[in-house]
Write a protein that holds these residues in place. Structure first.
Motif, PDB file in Angstrom:
ATOM      1  N   UNK A   1       5.267  -8.174   3.920  1.00  0.00           N
ATOM      2  CA  UNK A   1       4.574  -7.096   4.638  1.00  0.00           C
ATOM      3  C   UNK A   1       4.844  -5.753   3.971  1.00  0.00           C
ATOM      4  N   UNK A   2       6.076  -5.578   3.425  1.00  0.00           N
ATOM      5  CA  UNK A   2       6.387  -4.344   2.706  1.00  0.00           C
ATOM      6  C   UNK A   2       5.508  -4.230   1.461  1.00  0.00           C
TER       7      UNK A   2
ATOM      8  N   UNK B   1      -7.747   6.242  -3.937  1.00  0.00           N
ATOM      9  CA  UNK B   1      -9.030   6.677  -3.381  1.00  0.00           C
ATOM     10  C   UNK B   1      -9.017   8.183  -3.160  1.00  0.00           C
ATOM     11  N   UNK B   2      -7.935   8.690  -2.577  1.00  0.00           N
ATOM     12  CA  UNK B   2      -7.832  10.131  -2.340  1.00  0.00           C
ATOM     13  C   UNK B   2      -7.858  10.897  -3.664  1.00  0.00           C
TER      14      UNK B   2
ATOM     15  N   UNK C   1       1.039  -1.677  -1.407  1.00  0.00           N
ATOM     16  CA  UNK C   1      -0.259  -1.794  -2.089  1.00  0.00           C
ATOM     17  C   UNK C   1      -1.342  -0.998  -1.376  1.00  0.00           C
ATOM     18  N   UNK C   2      -1.366  -1.080  -0.043  1.00  0.00           N
ATOM     19  CA  UNK C   2      -2.362  -0.339   0.731  1.00  0.00           C
ATOM     20  C   UNK C   2      -2.176   1.165   0.537  1.00  0.00           C
ATOM     21  N   UNK C   3      -0.935   1.604   0.514  1.00  0.00           N
ATOM     22  CA  UNK C   3      -0.669   3.033   0.336  1.00  0.00           C
ATOM     23  C   UNK C   3      -1.097   3.490  -1.068  1.00  0.00           C
ATOM     24  N   UNK C   4      -0.794   2.656  -2.087  1.00  0.00           N
ATOM     25  CA  UNK C   4      -1.207   2.988  -3.444  1.00  0.00           C
ATOM     26  C   UNK C   4      -2.722   3.067  -3.548  1.00  0.00           C
ATOM     27  N   UNK C   5      -3.404   2.118  -2.934  1.00  0.00           N
ATOM     28  CA  UNK C   5      -4.867   2.123  -2.958  1.00  0.00           C
ATOM     29  C   UNK C   5      -5.418   3.359  -2.246  1.00  0.00           C
TER      30      UNK C   5
END
Length: 141
Positions: A27-28, A41-42, A33-37
């Protein structure tokens, strides 16, 4: 028997902890990965917004650098002329000599062409006189 059950319980607890730890780690990894993505995007959005401004600023910067370079070259040429008047005088004399020489070559070429034209005209006149003389003698006979 008690020690065997204690060991078995320890192994069971260790397996459960390992399984739980693996789940937490997975989960970490997903969260990272979600935060990097999200950051990517930002960053793309910000980059697109700033691209126009950055492009205009870079164009202006390049234009300023070019004008400074031209100005620097102009100043360097002016200073070199001022510091070395002998070279400037020699250069002007050379340019003047080349202009005079160019005129002399033009005049010589013009004279040569004039002489060729006169020679051609004289030959044409002589041929024409011969033709006229033949025609006169043919008609007189």
């Amino acid at each position: 028997e008690v020690t065997r059950r204690v060991e078995q319980a320890k192994r069971t607890v260790d397996r459960m902890l390992h399984s739980q730890l693996a789940g937490v780690f997975d989960s970490l990894v997903l969260a990272v990965r979600a935060r990097k993505e999200g950051r990517a995007v930002a960053q793309r959005v910000i980059s697109r917004m700033l691209h126009g401004q950055l492009s205009a600023a870079f164009d202006w910067f390049c234009e300023c650098i070019g004008s400074l370079k031209k100005h620097k070259e102009l100043v360097a040429r002016s200073l070199s002329r001022w510091k070395n008047p002998t070279k400037e005088t020699a250069w002007k004399a050379w340019i003047e000599y080349m202009a005079v020489r160019r005129e002399e070559v033009k005049e010589a070429a013009a004279e040569e062409i004039r002489q060729k034209l006169l020679a051609t005209a004289a030959e044409d006149k002589e041929v024409a006189a011969n033709l006229v003389g033949r025609e006169v003698t043919r008609r007189v006979e």
